[in-house]
Design a protein around this motif. Sequence first.
Motif, short mmCIF file in Angstrom:
data_model
loop_
_atom_site.label_atom_id
_atom_site.label_comp_id
_atom_site.label_asym_id
_atom_site.label_seq_id
_atom_site.Cartn_x
_atom_site.Cartn_y
_atom_site.Cartn_z
N THR A 149 5.29 5.23 -5.31
CA THR A 149 4.50 6.37 -4.84
C THR A 149 5.40 7.59 -4.61
N LEU A 150 6.52 7.35 -3.99
CA LEU A 150 7.46 8.43 -3.70
C LEU A 150 7.87 9.13 -4.99
N ARG A 153 7.91 -0.11 4.33
CA ARG A 153 6.58 0.32 4.74
C ARG A 153 6.43 1.84 4.71
N GLY A 154 6.89 2.43 3.61
CA GLY A 154 6.70 3.86 3.43
C GLY A 154 7.69 4.75 4.14
N ARG A 157 4.58 12.88 2.79
CA ARG A 157 3.62 11.92 3.31
C ARG A 157 2.48 11.75 2.32
N GLY A 217 6.66 1.57 -1.15
CA GLY A 217 6.39 2.99 -1.36
C GLY A 217 7.31 3.68 -2.35
N ALA A 240 1.02 5.14 2.24
CA ALA A 240 1.92 4.69 1.18
C ALA A 240 3.31 5.23 1.41
N VAL A 241 3.37 6.49 1.82
CA VAL A 241 4.65 7.13 2.10
C VAL A 241 4.48 7.88 3.41
#
Lengths: 507, 339
Positions: free
Chosen positions: A57-58, A226-227, A23, A54, A31-32
């Motif tokens: 970011t991941l 959406r993450g 997360r 995301g 974001a995640v």
Amino acid sequence: MSTADAVTGYSVAASAVSLNGLRKMYGDVVAVANVDLEVRAGEIHALLGENGAGKTTLMRLLYGLAKPDAGSISIDGAPVSITSPKIARAAGIGMVTQHFSLVKTMTVTENLALQDAGFFSLDLAGARRKLLTLCEEIGLEIDPDARIDSLPVAMQQRVEILKALAGGCKVLILDEPTAVLGPQDVDSLLDVIRRLRDTIGLSVILITHKMHEISQVADRVSVLRRGEIVATENASGMSIASLTALMVEGVQQEIIETGERSSQGTSVLAIKDLTVHLRGHDVISELSLEVRRGEIVGIAGVSGNGQSELVQALSGVFVHQTGEIHVDGKLVKGGSPSAFAEAGFGRLGEDRHASAVSALTVEENLILDRLHFFSKPGILLKRKIRKFAEESITNFAIKAKPDQAIGTLSGGNMQKVLLARLFGERPLAAVVSQPTRGLDVVSTRYVRQLLMVERNTGVGILLVSEDLDEILELSDRILVIFKGKIIGEVARKDFDRIAIGAMMAGV
Amino acid sequence: MLIAIAIIFTFIISSAMIRWAGANPFAAFKYLLGSPLQSKFGITEAILSATPLVLTGGAVALAFRAGYWNIGAEGQLLAGAICATFVGLHADGIPHWLGIILMVIAGALGGMLWAFVPALLRSRLGIDEVVTTLLLNPVALLVVTGLLNGPWRNPETKFPETQVLSENVFFPRVYPGSRIHLGLIIGIVALAICWWVVGRTAGGLKMRAVGLAPGAARIAGLKVERTLFTTALASGAIAGIAGAGEVAGVAHQLTDGISPGFGYTGVVVATLAALSFPAVLLISFVLGIINVGSFSASRALSIPSTIGEVVQAVLLTTVVSALVFMKYRIVLDKGKHRD
């Protein structure tokens, strides 16, 4: 053994990386959100999602570039705390982004040696040995003594991959690797990725927007929305339609009527005997073409055959440029961007970041090419500008405020602002270059529909794109460019992917 | 935040130099920053000292906003002073109001003239204006010295300075009991106009676009070269008016010491103000205080009065460094990977 069997063969393998409940928040923005993802040893795992879903970011979390707020990462079943790229690399994770980290003035070998170099030690012979062994194992050819800046982008990318492998990488993250490549190089890259899996059992995480790449190489695919991971499936079982549906489900999208293909009108753009002399040879030689009112003419070609130069020539930027360009039957003299604008010709450049002034606001960027229309006498008409900006934002479904700096917008929204600027001017003709490059599926669909709508209102559009599917979808006619010349014309009723592909290759 | 750090560094570095010159740094700063504010005279003198900086700072800020690196405000100021002096030497028998207007126009024309060649070279041939504008500064000073040692030498004293100009061109004092003159009002009005033009007009938007991203501006069909040329001339005109102001408001004659580097300090002002026109006014006043304070510091502590310039120079260096750190970040990457 078919690919499907190979997939099953590998899919029983152990987990190489597993993300558990990962997360990450940025301020209030998630974001995640609680991502569980397992990448198996020796599989190509595609990660699909819209811009901002995301993906990046991941991968930043996995590569130690960002710290997760919650959750854990395990590698080969053992939990690890990845707090820096160095730790990630030591754990066997490598990443290749669109921006390469190679020293351009050094050779391939030197670049590889550099990553293991101590302050006083540089093992060139060892790096060279490692490189040649790797190449042999995978079945790649590369000149170890070539300077990076002498290599084409596709080759540099290979060096970047080899560098990661030489560094002991077991899981390779490729962040939109094909975004920087032309269509021909895409196939060979996908082939390389397959070989990496088959020869040395590398696990690959492939971040991409492009559906056909998934069906070509991926073993499994995870869709981020959406993450959150909304699905992880065997790639062979997924159709493009079902992937798209997963990706965009619940994402609002207005459908624009594309209307009928209109009949032929008068000529709005005519290029006659255009020659551009650059870098010691003619990159465009005696090229002539015509775009009529209300049609889209697609320029298909392998990248580097003069497309970029053609687009640039249409603002007259080259010193060594001969030939005539007529807009609406009138010769454009002077050949500066403003001369083209005054003639009723618009242009969407291939690099949106070079076309927008990122520190200026959305509304300022929107009116930048039509200041006389929004000022009187020389004083900016704030209200008129704001009204126009708000209309553009509504009409083009731009997610932004009028007074927001354009540099803070996502790629898709920035492109929409530039398209709003281009078509807000009601041009007679326009050249549109790589309109959907790097955009997510939703934005891509929107931009394409927009081009159709503009065509239906009578604009003559010259479409230059490296995405053949895009050209096939939108064009009324296709012109094939090869070595700076138009070598063939195909009408819509005769569109044939394979035949056009052969022409592009110069066969 | 970074600016605060820059100011702290300025104190540290300047203190070391003041210490070196043999004075107590705290006492020195008390005089530099404090003493001018303790008397009405000190304040008005600081404002007087700030007056040319308002104009040169504004001139430089305007040019920099368009990405035209005009380092030649000093030369443009001197050229403006020369033209204004010419008017002042031939102004017998004209009304006072006309004399003032002619002085401002002459100053602006002189500055534009001096800015013209670098502007033309840049917009036509792409020749770097940093070099050309900078190199024309000493040339302007040579023209001043040449005139003062030749045709304009004072016929009575034989000193290399002009005779006192006609009173018809003197800028009136605007605050009784002080030397503050019309130039300050002109400076503030000029800043207000610059601020309005840049923020509210089509031309100003062009300038900003050209300054921020010339490539994108060109793609949008803006005439980049023409914008640079116009901005350069406007910038030169404003700097030239500063020269007219010094001649008509303070010296009432032309001397070779008419500008102790007001044009160069204009670059300091514009940079410290981060190219914001209201901030130019504020920064000019602060530097004016330091200028005046350096004299009292010098008298009280027997250190050179150039200490004021030293502090200003250190301030410029630290603030520019701070701006660099705002744009770039140093990352201590213990690994070998770079992203």
